[in-house]
Design a protein around this motif. Structure first.
Motif, PDB file in Angstrom:
ATOM      1  N   ARG A 173       4.976   1.292  14.459  1.00 22.54           N
ATOM      2  CA  ARG A 173       3.768   0.880  13.493  1.00 22.54           C
ATOM      3  C   ARG A 173       4.042   1.481  12.280  1.00 22.54           C
ATOM      4  O   ARG A 173       4.310   1.213  10.941  1.00 22.54           O
ATOM      5  N   ASP A 174       3.794   2.789  12.172  1.00 15.31           N
ATOM      6  CA  ASP A 174       3.961   4.035  10.876  1.00 15.31           C
ATOM      7  C   ASP A 174       6.102   3.880  10.254  1.00 15.31           C
ATOM      8  O   ASP A 174       5.688   3.471   8.515  1.00 15.31           O
ATOM      9  N   LEU A 175       6.690   3.455  10.708  1.00 15.12           N
ATOM     10  CA  LEU A 175       8.239   3.046  10.301  1.00 15.12           C
ATOM     11  C   LEU A 175       7.830   1.755   9.998  1.00 15.12           C
ATOM     12  O   LEU A 175       8.369   1.896   8.347  1.00 15.12           O
ATOM     13  N   ALA A 176       7.124   0.541  10.189  1.00 12.88           N
ATOM     14  CA  ALA A 176       7.393  -0.800   9.526  1.00 12.88           C
ATOM     15  C   ALA A 176       6.394  -0.495   8.627  1.00 12.88           C
ATOM     16  O   ALA A 176       6.408  -0.900   7.441  1.00 12.88           O
ATOM     17  N   GLU A 177       5.279   0.147   8.267  1.00 15.39           N
ATOM     18  CA  GLU A 177       4.106   0.235   7.432  1.00 15.39           C
ATOM     19  C   GLU A 177       4.537   1.259   6.029  1.00 15.39           C
ATOM     20  O   GLU A 177       4.451   0.316   5.084  1.00 15.39           O
ATOM     21  N   GLU A 178       5.687   1.982   6.214  1.00 15.19           N
ATOM     22  CA  GLU A 178       6.570   2.617   5.469  1.00 15.19           C
ATOM     23  C   GLU A 178       7.134   1.472   4.812  1.00 15.19           C
ATOM     24  O   GLU A 178       7.266   1.613   3.458  1.00 15.19           O
ATOM     25  N   ALA A 179       7.823   0.887   5.398  1.00 14.15           N
ATOM     26  CA  ALA A 179       8.616  -0.146   4.978  1.00 14.15           C
ATOM     27  C   ALA A 179       8.304  -0.664   4.509  1.00 14.15           C
ATOM     28  O   ALA A 179       9.283  -1.283   3.111  1.00 14.15           O
ATOM     29  N   LEU A 180       6.715  -1.645   4.377  1.00 14.25           N
ATOM     30  CA  LEU A 180       6.522  -2.234   3.622  1.00 14.25           C
ATOM     31  C   LEU A 180       5.714  -1.939   2.432  1.00 14.25           C
ATOM     32  O   LEU A 180       5.191  -2.460   1.569  1.00 14.25           O
ATOM     33  N   GLY A 181       5.845  -0.689   2.413  1.00 15.09           N
ATOM     34  CA  GLY A 181       4.715   0.651   0.841  1.00 15.09           C
ATOM     35  C   GLY A 181       3.510   0.452   1.814  1.00 15.09           C
ATOM     36  O   GLY A 181       2.737   0.199   0.648  1.00 15.09           O
ATOM     37  N   GLY A 182       3.447   0.451   2.660  1.00 16.70           N
ATOM     38  CA  GLY A 182       1.936   0.869   2.465  1.00 16.70           C
ATOM     39  C   GLY A 182       1.238   2.176   3.096  1.00 16.70           C
ATOM     40  O   GLY A 182       2.326   3.049   2.349  1.00 16.70           O
ATOM     41  N   ARG A 183       0.163   2.693   4.161  1.00 17.89           N
ATOM     42  CA  ARG A 183       0.053   4.100   3.731  1.00 17.89           C
ATOM     43  C   ARG A 183       1.255   5.287   4.071  1.00 17.89           C
ATOM     44  O   ARG A 183       1.027   6.301   2.775  1.00 17.89           O
ATOM     45  N   GLY A 184       2.000   4.989   4.537  1.00 22.93           N
ATOM     46  CA  GLY A 184       2.951   6.076   4.333  1.00 22.93           C
ATOM     47  C   GLY A 184       3.987   6.531   3.660  1.00 22.93           C
ATOM     48  O   GLY A 184       4.478   7.228   3.224  1.00 22.93           O
ATOM     49  N   ALA A 185       4.325   5.397   2.648  1.00 23.33           N
ATOM     50  CA  ALA A 185       4.873   5.493   1.675  1.00 23.33           C
ATOM     51  C   ALA A 185       3.748   5.707   0.393  1.00 23.33           C
ATOM     52  O   ALA A 185       3.125   6.139   0.246  1.00 23.33           O
ATOM     53  N   ARG A 186       5.239   6.165  -0.259  1.00 25.45           N
ATOM     54  CA  ARG A 186       4.687   7.137  -1.457  1.00 25.45           C
ATOM     55  C   ARG A 186       5.109   6.192  -2.639  1.00 25.45           C
ATOM     56  O   ARG A 186       5.908   6.410  -3.957  1.00 25.45           O
ATOM     57  N   THR A 187       4.171   5.037  -3.279  1.00 27.18           N
ATOM     58  CA  THR A 187       4.181   4.091  -3.805  1.00 27.18           C
ATOM     59  C   THR A 187       3.331   4.852  -4.879  1.00 27.18           C
ATOM     60  O   THR A 187       3.415   3.715  -6.324  1.00 27.18           O
ATOM     61  N   ARG A 188       2.189   4.704  -5.022  1.00 27.68           N
ATOM     62  CA  ARG A 188       1.276   5.402  -6.190  1.00 27.68           C
ATOM     63  C   ARG A 188       1.491   6.634  -6.022  1.00 27.68           C
ATOM     64  O   ARG A 188       1.620   8.010  -5.566  1.00 27.68           O
ATOM     65  N   PRO A 189       1.355   7.642  -8.165  1.00 25.65           N
ATOM     66  CA  PRO A 189       0.857   8.182  -8.575  1.00 25.65           C
ATOM     67  C   PRO A 189       0.324   9.329  -8.553  1.00 25.65           C
ATOM     68  O   PRO A 189       0.017  10.928  -7.599  1.00 25.65           O
ATOM     69  N   THR A 190      -1.015   8.480  -7.381  1.00 24.87           N
ATOM     70  CA  THR A 190      -2.812   9.027  -7.528  1.00 24.87           C
ATOM     71  C   THR A 190      -1.840   9.823  -5.827  1.00 24.87           C
ATOM     72  O   THR A 190      -3.067  10.390  -4.945  1.00 24.87           O
ATOM     73  N   PHE A 221      11.664  -6.764  14.388  1.00 22.31           N
ATOM     74  CA  PHE A 221      10.742  -6.829  14.948  1.00 22.31           C
ATOM     75  C   PHE A 221       9.676  -8.047  14.188  1.00 22.31           C
ATOM     76  O   PHE A 221      10.273  -8.598  13.271  1.00 22.31           O
ATOM     77  N   ARG A 222       8.452  -8.843  15.086  1.00 23.05           N
ATOM     78  CA  ARG A 222       7.254  -9.466  14.712  1.00 23.05           C
ATOM     79  C   ARG A 222       6.431  -8.477  14.142  1.00 23.05           C
ATOM     80  O   ARG A 222       6.157  -7.432  15.004  1.00 23.05           O
ATOM     81  N   VAL A 223       5.930  -8.462  12.656  1.00 24.93           N
ATOM     82  CA  VAL A 223       5.166  -7.647  12.337  1.00 24.93           C
ATOM     83  C   VAL A 223       3.842  -8.386  11.908  1.00 24.93           C
ATOM     84  O   VAL A 223       3.739  -9.256  11.310  1.00 24.93           O
ATOM     85  N   ARG A 224       2.492  -7.836  12.514  1.00 29.80           N
ATOM     86  CA  ARG A 224       1.576  -8.331  12.237  1.00 29.80           C
ATOM     87  C   ARG A 224       0.608  -7.387  10.728  1.00 29.80           C
ATOM     88  O   ARG A 224       0.515  -6.188  11.495  1.00 29.80           O
ATOM     89  N   PHE A 225       0.463  -7.699   9.327  1.00 25.43           N
ATOM     90  CA  PHE A 225       0.035  -6.547   8.085  1.00 25.43           C
ATOM     91  C   PHE A 225      -1.196  -7.090   7.747  1.00 25.43           C
ATOM     92  O   PHE A 225      -1.901  -8.689   8.072  1.00 25.43           O
ATOM     93  N   ARG A 226      -2.368  -6.675   7.539  1.00 25.76           N
ATOM     94  CA  ARG A 226      -3.170  -6.968   6.686  1.00 25.76           C
ATOM     95  C   ARG A 226      -3.162  -6.401   5.409  1.00 25.76           C
ATOM     96  O   ARG A 226      -2.175  -4.933   5.298  1.00 25.76           O
ATOM     97  N   LEU A 227      -3.791  -7.000   4.598  1.00 22.01           N
ATOM     98  CA  LEU A 227      -3.785  -6.308   2.764  1.00 22.01           C
ATOM     99  C   LEU A 227      -4.953  -6.548   2.933  1.00 22.01           C
ATOM    100  O   LEU A 227      -5.853  -6.721   2.496  1.00 22.01           O
TER     101      LEU A 227
END
Length: 155
Positions: A72-89, A17-23
């Motif tokens: 987009r949600d799948l890609a975001e989760e794979a990249l550790g974005g909103r859908g991912a549970r990467t922070r204890p908060t 996939f080609r992905v465009r993302f924002r930090l």
């Protein structure tokens, strides 16, 4: 497998996939320039016939993402974005995927052969998994369009 070796499908394959993302920095007083990037994301294709192997059926149609928001949600989760549970908060990591486009199924001949065989088995078993398709070629064309790139096996 429990012996520490990685179980692999015949050959090798990945959905590309080609992905465009924002930090978006979480800390105040921090900015990025640029803050938007484009990259290539490869998702390993699951072994034909095993759990997850129908990724193409569930996410693609005629070589395009069949539901842009979901992909987009799948890609975001794979990249550790909103859908991912990467922070204890429960907050995401500040990565927002803006767009995703399917490029190809990059595959070896052996993986493609195994995929066609699994599709054939599924068609023989119930015929409803892939709608009205009657052959593996028709299934691949319906979901992947002409976006199959066969490459030599990796050593």
């Amino acid at each position: 497998m429990t012996d520490g070796t990685e179980e692999r499908a015949p050959g090798d394959a990945a959905y590309v996939f080609r992905v465009r993302f924002r930090l978006d920095p979480a800390a105040s007083g921090v900015s990025l320039s640029p803050n938007t990037f484009e990259t290539t994301l490869e998702r390993a294709a699951d072994p034909p016939g095993e759990e997850g192997w129908l990724f193409f059926r569930d996410n693609l149609w005629r070589g395009e993402a069949n539901d842009a928001t979901h992909v987009r949600d799948l890609a975001e989760e794979a990249l550790g974005g909103r859908g991912a549970r990467t922070r204890p908060t429960g907050e995401g990591s500040g990565i927002t995927v803006e767009s995703v486009s399917f490029s190809e199924l990059r595959t070896s001949e052996a993986y493609l052969d195994a995929l066609e065989a699994a599709i054939g088995d599924e068609l023989d078993a119930d015929g409803g998994t892939f709608g009205n398709a009657r052959s593996a070629d028709e299934v691949l064309k319906n979901y992947l369009g002409s976006s199959i790139h066969v490459r030599p096996e990796r050593s």
